[in-house]
Write an enzyme that holds these catalytic residues in place. Sequence first.
Site, PDB file in Angstrom:
ATOM      1  N   HIS A 205      -8.359   5.475   4.138  1.00  0.00           N
ATOM      2  CA  HIS A 205      -8.400   4.074   3.748  1.00  0.00           C
ATOM      3  C   HIS A 205      -8.444   3.929   2.228  1.00  0.00           C
ATOM      4  O   HIS A 205      -9.485   4.076   1.602  1.00  0.00           O
ATOM      5  CB  HIS A 205      -9.619   3.402   4.393  1.00  0.00           C
ATOM      6  CG  HIS A 205      -9.700   1.935   4.141  1.00  0.00           C
ATOM      7  ND1 HIS A 205     -10.876   1.229   4.176  1.00  0.00           N
ATOM      8  CD2 HIS A 205      -8.741   1.025   3.830  1.00  0.00           C
ATOM      9  CE1 HIS A 205     -10.629  -0.039   3.896  1.00  0.00           C
ATOM     10  NE2 HIS A 205      -9.345  -0.185   3.679  1.00  0.00           N
TER      11      HIS A 205
ATOM     12  N   MET B 157       0.829  -1.209   0.000  1.00  0.00           N
ATOM     13  CA  MET B 157       0.000   0.000   0.000  1.00  0.00           C
ATOM     14  C   MET B 157       0.865   1.261   0.000  1.00  0.00           C
ATOM     15  O   MET B 157       0.605   2.209  -0.744  1.00  0.00           O
ATOM     16  CB  MET B 157      -0.951   0.006   1.210  1.00  0.00           C
ATOM     17  CG  MET B 157      -1.910  -1.152   1.263  1.00  0.00           C
ATOM     18  SD  MET B 157      -2.961  -1.289  -0.203  1.00  0.00           S
ATOM     19  CE  MET B 157      -4.155  -0.015   0.101  1.00  0.00           C
TER      20      MET B 157
ATOM     21  N   SER C  23      -7.102  -0.988   7.627  1.00  0.00           N
ATOM     22  CA  SER C  23      -8.349  -1.425   7.005  1.00  0.00           C
ATOM     23  C   SER C  23      -9.317  -1.976   8.037  1.00  0.00           C
ATOM     24  O   SER C  23     -10.490  -2.168   7.736  1.00  0.00           O
ATOM     25  CB  SER C  23      -8.076  -2.464   5.922  1.00  0.00           C
ATOM     26  OG  SER C  23      -7.174  -3.416   6.382  1.00  0.00           O
TER      27      SER C  23
ATOM     28  N   GLU D 151     -11.847   6.016   1.802  1.00  0.00           N
ATOM     29  CA  GLU D 151     -12.675   6.341   2.966  1.00  0.00           C
ATOM     30  C   GLU D 151     -11.842   7.245   3.879  1.00  0.00           C
ATOM     31  O   GLU D 151     -10.739   6.862   4.295  1.00  0.00           O
ATOM     32  CB  GLU D 151     -13.078   5.062   3.718  1.00  0.00           C
ATOM     33  CG  GLU D 151     -14.073   4.208   2.933  1.00  0.00           C
ATOM     34  CD  GLU D 151     -14.422   2.885   3.624  1.00  0.00           C
ATOM     35  OE1 GLU D 151     -15.499   2.349   3.349  1.00  0.00           O
ATOM     36  OE2 GLU D 151     -13.604   2.381   4.422  1.00  0.00           O
TER      37      GLU D 151
ATOM     38  N   VAL E 221       2.359  -2.574   8.911  1.00  0.00           N
ATOM     39  CA  VAL E 221       1.578  -3.805   9.113  1.00  0.00           C
ATOM     40  C   VAL E 221       0.374  -3.570  10.043  1.00  0.00           C
ATOM     41  O   VAL E 221       0.410  -2.698  10.902  1.00  0.00           O
ATOM     42  CB  VAL E 221       2.474  -4.925   9.705  1.00  0.00           C
ATOM     43  CG1 VAL E 221       3.282  -5.582   8.620  1.00  0.00           C
ATOM     44  CG2 VAL E 221       3.358  -4.380  10.797  1.00  0.00           C
ATOM     45  N   GLU E 222      -0.643  -4.399   9.848  1.00  0.00           N
ATOM     46  CA  GLU E 222      -1.923  -4.210  10.540  1.00  0.00           C
ATOM     47  C   GLU E 222      -1.865  -4.755  11.977  1.00  0.00           C
ATOM     48  O   GLU E 222      -2.590  -5.701  12.335  1.00  0.00           O
ATOM     49  CB  GLU E 222      -3.013  -4.900   9.696  1.00  0.00           C
ATOM     50  CG  GLU E 222      -4.424  -4.662  10.133  1.00  0.00           C
ATOM     51  CD  GLU E 222      -4.991  -3.295   9.756  1.00  0.00           C
ATOM     52  OE1 GLU E 222      -4.194  -2.375   9.507  1.00  0.00           O
ATOM     53  OE2 GLU E 222      -6.214  -3.163   9.724  1.00  0.00           O
TER      54      GLU E 222
ATOM     55  N   ASP F 223      10.592   3.129   6.019  1.00  0.00           N
ATOM     56  CA  ASP F 223      10.301   1.760   6.459  1.00  0.00           C
ATOM     57  C   ASP F 223      11.347   1.382   7.515  1.00  0.00           C
ATOM     58  O   ASP F 223      12.243   2.176   7.807  1.00  0.00           O
ATOM     59  CB  ASP F 223      10.344   0.798   5.253  1.00  0.00           C
ATOM     60  CG  ASP F 223       9.500  -0.449   5.484  1.00  0.00           C
ATOM     61  OD1 ASP F 223       8.405  -0.559   4.904  1.00  0.00           O
ATOM     62  OD2 ASP F 223       9.952  -1.324   6.281  1.00  0.00           O
TER      63      ASP F 223
ATOM     64  N   LYS G  60       1.561  -0.074  15.199  1.00  0.00           N
ATOM     65  CA  LYS G  60       1.119   1.216  14.633  1.00  0.00           C
ATOM     66  C   LYS G  60       1.242   2.301  15.705  1.00  0.00           C
ATOM     67  O   LYS G  60       1.744   3.398  15.442  1.00  0.00           O
ATOM     68  CB  LYS G  60      -0.330   1.127  14.140  1.00  0.00           C
ATOM     69  CG  LYS G  60      -0.473   0.413  12.788  1.00  0.00           C
ATOM     70  CD  LYS G  60      -1.849   0.630  12.202  1.00  0.00           C
ATOM     71  CE  LYS G  60      -2.176  -0.262  11.017  1.00  0.00           C
ATOM     72  NZ  LYS G  60      -1.570   0.083   9.756  1.00  0.00           N
TER      73      LYS G  60
ATOM     74  N   ASN H 184      -6.966  -1.739  -2.323  1.00  0.00           N
ATOM     75  CA  ASN H 184      -5.890  -2.378  -3.077  1.00  0.00           C
ATOM     76  C   ASN H 184      -6.411  -2.877  -4.431  1.00  0.00           C
ATOM     77  O   ASN H 184      -7.447  -3.543  -4.438  1.00  0.00           O
ATOM     78  CB  ASN H 184      -5.375  -3.562  -2.227  1.00  0.00           C
ATOM     79  CG  ASN H 184      -4.131  -4.185  -2.803  1.00  0.00           C
ATOM     80  OD1 ASN H 184      -3.438  -3.588  -3.617  1.00  0.00           O
ATOM     81  ND2 ASN H 184      -3.853  -5.415  -2.385  1.00  0.00           N
TER      82      ASN H 184
ATOM     83  N   ASN I 258     -16.243  -2.282   3.747  1.00  0.00           N
ATOM     84  CA  ASN I 258     -15.943  -3.638   4.214  1.00  0.00           C
ATOM     85  C   ASN I 258     -17.027  -4.149   5.152  1.00  0.00           C
ATOM     86  O   ASN I 258     -17.299  -5.349   5.211  1.00  0.00           O
ATOM     87  CB  ASN I 258     -14.575  -3.689   4.891  1.00  0.00           C
ATOM     88  CG  ASN I 258     -13.454  -3.595   3.852  1.00  0.00           C
ATOM     89  OD1 ASN I 258     -13.702  -3.767   2.653  1.00  0.00           O
ATOM     90  ND2 ASN I 258     -12.251  -3.307   4.294  1.00  0.00           N
TER      91      ASN I 258
HETATM   92  N1  LIG Z   1      -2.965  -4.930   1.241  1.00  0.00           N
HETATM   93  C1  LIG Z   1      -4.243  -4.591   1.212  1.00  0.00           C
HETATM   94  O1  LIG Z   1      -5.072  -5.162   0.505  1.00  0.00           O
HETATM   95  C2  LIG Z   1      -4.703  -3.411   2.042  1.00  0.00           C
HETATM   96  C3  LIG Z   1      -5.837  -2.696   1.635  1.00  0.00           C
HETATM   97  C4  LIG Z   1      -6.236  -1.592   2.387  1.00  0.00           C
HETATM   98  C5  LIG Z   1      -5.523  -1.249   3.517  1.00  0.00           C
HETATM   99  N2  LIG Z   1      -4.443  -1.987   3.884  1.00  0.00           N
HETATM  100  C6  LIG Z   1      -3.729  -1.584   5.109  1.00  0.00           C
HETATM  101  O2  LIG Z   1      -2.520  -0.932   4.753  1.00  0.00           O
HETATM  102  C7  LIG Z   1      -1.529  -1.201   5.739  1.00  0.00           C
HETATM  103  C8  LIG Z   1      -0.303  -1.792   5.065  1.00  0.00           C
HETATM  104  O3  LIG Z   1      -0.666  -2.960   4.388  1.00  0.00           O
HETATM  105  P1  LIG Z   1       0.278  -3.595   3.261  1.00  0.00           P
HETATM  106  O4  LIG Z   1      -0.540  -4.617   2.580  1.00  0.00           O
HETATM  107  O5  LIG Z   1       0.922  -2.533   2.470  1.00  0.00           O
HETATM  108  O6  LIG Z   1       1.380  -4.328   4.160  1.00  0.00           O
HETATM  109  P2  LIG Z   1       2.833  -4.798   3.743  1.00  0.00           P
HETATM  110  O7  LIG Z   1       3.143  -5.934   4.637  1.00  0.00           O
HETATM  111  O8  LIG Z   1       2.945  -4.987   2.284  1.00  0.00           O
HETATM  112  O9  LIG Z   1       3.740  -3.560   4.133  1.00  0.00           O
HETATM  113  C9  LIG Z   1       3.937  -3.119   5.431  1.00  0.00           C
HETATM  114  C10 LIG Z   1       5.298  -2.426   5.482  1.00  0.00           C
HETATM  115  O10 LIG Z   1       5.415  -1.791   6.750  1.00  0.00           O
HETATM  116  C11 LIG Z   1       6.764  -1.928   7.161  1.00  0.00           C
HETATM  117  N3  LIG Z   1       6.841  -1.663   8.593  1.00  0.00           N
HETATM  118  C12 LIG Z   1       6.537  -2.490   9.620  1.00  0.00           C
HETATM  119  N4  LIG Z   1       6.723  -1.830  10.799  1.00  0.00           N
HETATM  120  C13 LIG Z   1       7.135  -0.584  10.501  1.00  0.00           C
HETATM  121  C14 LIG Z   1       7.497   0.564  11.264  1.00  0.00           C
HETATM  122  N5  LIG Z   1       7.466   0.537  12.584  1.00  0.00           N
HETATM  123  N6  LIG Z   1       7.877   1.656  10.612  1.00  0.00           N
HETATM  124  C15 LIG Z   1       7.923   1.696   9.260  1.00  0.00           C
HETATM  125  N7  LIG Z   1       7.602   0.652   8.485  1.00  0.00           N
HETATM  126  C16 LIG Z   1       7.219  -0.473   9.098  1.00  0.00           C
HETATM  127  C17 LIG Z   1       7.143  -3.323   6.733  1.00  0.00           C
HETATM  128  O11 LIG Z   1       8.551  -3.460   6.670  1.00  0.00           O
HETATM  129  C18 LIG Z   1       6.480  -3.398   5.369  1.00  0.00           C
HETATM  130  O12 LIG Z   1       7.348  -2.939   4.356  1.00  0.00           O
HETATM  131  C19 LIG Z   1      -2.188  -2.099   6.752  1.00  0.00           C
HETATM  132  O13 LIG Z   1      -2.688  -1.314   7.794  1.00  0.00           O
HETATM  133  C20 LIG Z   1      -3.322  -2.732   5.979  1.00  0.00           C
HETATM  134  O14 LIG Z   1      -4.416  -3.129   6.785  1.00  0.00           O
HETATM  135  C21 LIG Z   1      -4.000  -3.046   3.178  1.00  0.00           C
END
Ligand SMILES: NC(=O)c1ccc[n+]([C@@H]2O[C@H](COP(=O)([O-])OP(=O)(O)OC[C@H]3O[C@@H](n4cnc5c(N)ncnc54)[C@H](O)[C@@H]3O)[C@@H](O)[C@H]2O)c1
Length: 731
Positions: free
Chosen positions: A457, A331, A436, A469, A408-409, A350, A414, A460, A507
């Site tokens: 929000h 994302m 999400s 959102e 990460v979620e 990151d 966070k 993807n 959702n």
């Molecule tokens: N993938 C989806 O379909 C989707 C859709 C909507 C929202 N989201 C939300 O977006 C967020 C990210 O999801 P994603 O799919 O991109 O995850 P991802 O796992 O692809 O990426 C997360 C990144 O965060 C990094 N990270 C972890 N801890 C960290 C920190 N303390 N500081 C900086 N970076 C850090 C990780 O190294 C990783 O590169 C989540 O909250 C998820 O719920 C995801």
Amino acid sequence: MTTSPSPTFEIDEHSIGWIIFDDPERSVNVLTESVMRRLAEATNEALRACQEARVRAVVIRGKDDSFIAGADINLIGTTEDPEVAKESIELGQEIFSGISSLPVPTIAAVHGACVGGGVELSLACDHRVLSSSDSTTMSLPEVQLGILPAWGGTTRLTRLIGLRAALDMLLSGRKVSPPKAKSIGLASEVIPAAIFHTSVQEFAQSILSKKRGPRARKRPGLGQLLDATPLGRSIVLRMARKKVAKRLGGQYPAPTAILEVLTRTVGKSVAEGLSAEATNAAILLVSPVCKNLVHVFHLRQMSKKGTGIPTDSAAGPRAISKIGVLGAGVMGGGIAQLAASRGVVTWMKDIEHGAVTRGLQHARSLIRGKVTRHRMTNSEARQAMDRISGGVAYHGLSGSDIVVEAIVEKIELKKAALSELEEYLSDDCVIATNTSSLSVKEIATALKQPQRFCGMHFFNPVHRMPLVEVIRAPETSDAAIVTTYQLALKLGKVPVVVSDGPGFLVNRILGPYMNEAGFLLSDGASIKMIDGSAKRFGMPMGPLRLLDEVGIDVSTHAGSSLYQALGERLKPAPALVDLGNTGRLGKKGGRGFYLYEESRERQIDDTIYVELPSVPAPDSNRPSSISGEEGQGQILRRLVLAMINEAARTLEEGIVISAAEVDLAMIMGTGFPPFRGGLLRFADTIHPRGIVDRLEMLAEKHGPRFTPAPALTRLASEDLTFYSAFPPSGS
Ligand SMILES: NC(=O)c1ccc[n+]([C@@H]2O[C@H](COP(=O)([O-])OP(=O)(O)OC[C@H]3O[C@@H](n4cnc5c(N)ncnc54)[C@H](O)[C@@H]3O)[C@@H](O)[C@H]2O)c1
């Protein structure tokens, strides 16, 4: 009715007549009834001047920054009688024919957006001269409103640029840039924007010494055969019909009507073309599909014009020149790419160097894709990539106007990251989380200034999904909301403000829908039937295919979060619990309800029936009550009513204020079929009383998850529709 002062007609010292559209009442020119009446008068003045030899050429131009934004959409939305519609179309055709039959060369000087009726007017001219400005585009988006260009557009475009190029424009409604317009023969000339107005005059004078009319474009080889011979044209039309049937499944009558008009009239006289346009367009114009698509157009306008905050709030958006993105994953990389492509300096942070590199590569590959699809030039792509950088240190984020968190979620991670981050930001920097499923209110407790915090929000894949959102937590300030809302608009997205709550809006409504698909499986409906029924209703994919798309691990987690937050009615269906135990991941793992090869769906994976103990195999001896036409009806009732019932609850809880916001979010976030006008507009066609009756029947048969929401019972007893009971704020 008063006649508009625009367009005016004047004659310059070179005997060139100018029809100038510059409506003082509007920021863009619209072809309203009164403007069209005035155009007819201006054309008559031009004709008289030609006959008296006072004018040797006529140029039509628009405002300094735009040409004509099309016909009056309100008129399309309100016409109910096909005869009245036909008469008004024919009147428009007659006015444009007045331009095409002026006895001197005519030129449309197009600078800025030229849309719909504006293009049709330009097609009635001998020449179209375009400015090279990025803001100059030509498009015929009528098909997106469920109609066809009927002021001569369908007929004249095809005769000018050939059948294949015309079909491309007519069936897609896509914008055409000046270079493309030149290459397909739509533009006679493209002139640098800086010298446009003086050069148009020179162009007008230059053509006076030449024979009237543009040179016919030569389409060599096979192209010539396809466009210019009856056999070639019938092949092109047959292929187009097949493509339309496959893509739209017969739900949208306008593309079929365009093909019908062209099949009957291409190669015949303009008069025959115009007559077929009028007959077909009049039928389309009064159809429910057209009314629903016009409604969706208004929903989008509402979102574009909105601010996201109450009308009495004085808060203004913060200007955004730098965005920080925390987390460079799927994302984060997508958000960074989008921001940089839209001219905003972006910094990604990151915890791992490797993740930053991957995030940059992800952004680069998306930008390259745009170049390949001619959506960006090489130099624009280079500039966009130059705007993105990143690293593992927080200080790269300082100076940001807004930081979007996409790590990460996990709530504790966070919270820890955001409280560290806050130290590096100015006091007025907004922070938005892309969570999400987590509570925005709960994440905000990590911040010293929770008022600067909200949700943003994205869905993807970020570059493709239009909805954002914008989530308001109890302490979120109007300034944070309006800034995030404006950023979403700047990124080309459709923002909808929602209150914090489980699953937010989209959702949450999808939760019971996808869960119901699980119950249907256990009740004996096949994967093919469930997904097929939803697709026939118009959903872009069925609920089981959607589970695969989202990822079975992710949806299982989201489903159980909704269950925990909302209780028994969201209890995961046994089939979906079984599914979570299979280890299948859906599309990303190559197997779910379907099999995938290199991310492409291959076929339903029948072995899944064996792996889900709560689901009968399709060939089991137990006869299923869910089959045939009646079965499809049952499936649809259960799936769609589950969504409507949950949507009613989101309204009664104030997750969103209006039925219109639910509809916009569902169309933009899930692809809910636009031709139905939205989930609740569809519900209003049945009326809440009908919905309550059906839900009560389902509750009796399948359990209390179908118990009508209190809001629905209230609407039914007060005889109100969703749209009347939950109007947009301020209306
Ligand atoms: N993938 C989806 O379909 C989707 C859709 C909507 C929202 N989201 C939300 O977006 C967020 C990210 O999801 P994603 O799919 O991109 O995850 P991802 O796992 O692809 O990426 C997360 C990144 O965060 C990094 N990270 C972890 N801890 C960290 C920190 N303390 N500081 C900086 N970076 C850090 C990780 O190294 C990783 O590169 C989540 O909250 C998820 O719920 C995801």
